[in-house]
Write an enzyme that holds these catalytic residues in place. Structure first.
Site, short mmCIF file in Angstrom:
data_model
loop_
_atom_site.label_atom_id
_atom_site.label_comp_id
_atom_site.label_asym_id
_atom_site.label_seq_id
_atom_site.Cartn_x
_atom_site.Cartn_y
_atom_site.Cartn_z
CG HIS A 45 54.18 -15.11 26.26
ND1 HIS A 45 54.83 -14.30 25.67
CD2 HIS A 45 52.92 -14.63 26.60
CE1 HIS A 45 54.41 -13.27 25.05
NE2 HIS A 45 53.12 -13.51 25.58
CG HIS A 132 62.48 -21.87 31.03
ND1 HIS A 132 62.11 -22.91 30.39
CD2 HIS A 132 62.88 -20.77 30.30
CE1 HIS A 132 62.46 -22.68 28.82
NE2 HIS A 132 62.77 -21.17 29.12
#
Length: 201
Positions: A45, A132
């Site tokens: 996620h 990220h």
């Protein structure tokens, strides 16, 4: 008092998850065997705020806070590409792929989330936001030479853009830690920009 382990994140679409899976396999082939514990693609996620142990009584308030944050930012897109390590390639512990979102919408969304949940007892993160997607974590028992080799592979990578994704909603997610790995359930999702919100699918 019952608690849930929760976080706020952007769910990834299936095409991006498949591309991340292929990238993980490509890296796995280059790196020392079993030296990295790879994140299952369905468990990746774009985390905006990790809340951790959360009282069930707070869930409704967090959902309302997320709705207020989401309405402040319209839909946007980001590109995925470029490899990196935390804390750095000389001593890698986490292998990640980066994100690029040039309009500032992603950062604005993250800051809106922070501002809305802070009054509920979740302190604002002091560290700079580094967007990220975590691909894997280096095993603690990996030797120094294996760790060095992993860092060298990441540092020498010339990975360009592998995908682009449009973001239309932000999700409130529950994580159940099990022996076979974490199981994620979306408790709630808020549409960006429109003010509409609803339960997770």
């Amino acid at each position: 008092m019952a608690t849930l382990r929760t976080f706020i994140a952007i769910d990834l679409d299936e095409e991006l998850r498949q591309n991340l899976s292929r990238l993980q396999e490509h890296l796995r082939e280059q790196m020392p065997p079993r030296s990295v514990r790879w994140v299952r693609p369905e468990g990746i996620h774009l985390t905006l705020k990790f809340l951790g142990d959360t009282a069930e009584e707070q869930v409704a308030a967090i959902q309302a806070a997320l709705a207020r944050a989401a309405v402040q930012v319209g839909p946007f897109s980001f590109e995925v590409g470029g490899l990196g390590c935390f804390p750095h390639s000389r001593r890698p512990r986490v292998v990640w792929v980066g994100l690029q979102e040039l309009t500032g919408a992603l950062l604005n969304l993250r800051e809106a989330v922070e501002a809305q949940v802070a009054p509920l007892g979740f302190p604002t993160e002091k560290r700079a936001f580094h967007a990220h997607l975590t691909l894997g974590r280096v095993q603690r028992w990996a030797s120094k030479s294996e760790v060095r080799h992993i860092g060298e592979i990441v540092a020498s990578s010339a990975l360009g853009t592998i995908d682009e994704m449009e973001v239309r909603r932000v999700s409130y997610i529950k994580s159940d830690l099990r022996p076979t790995g974490a199981v994620y359930t979306t408790l709630y999702a808020a549409a960006l920009g429109s003010g509409r919100e609803g339960p997770g699918s």
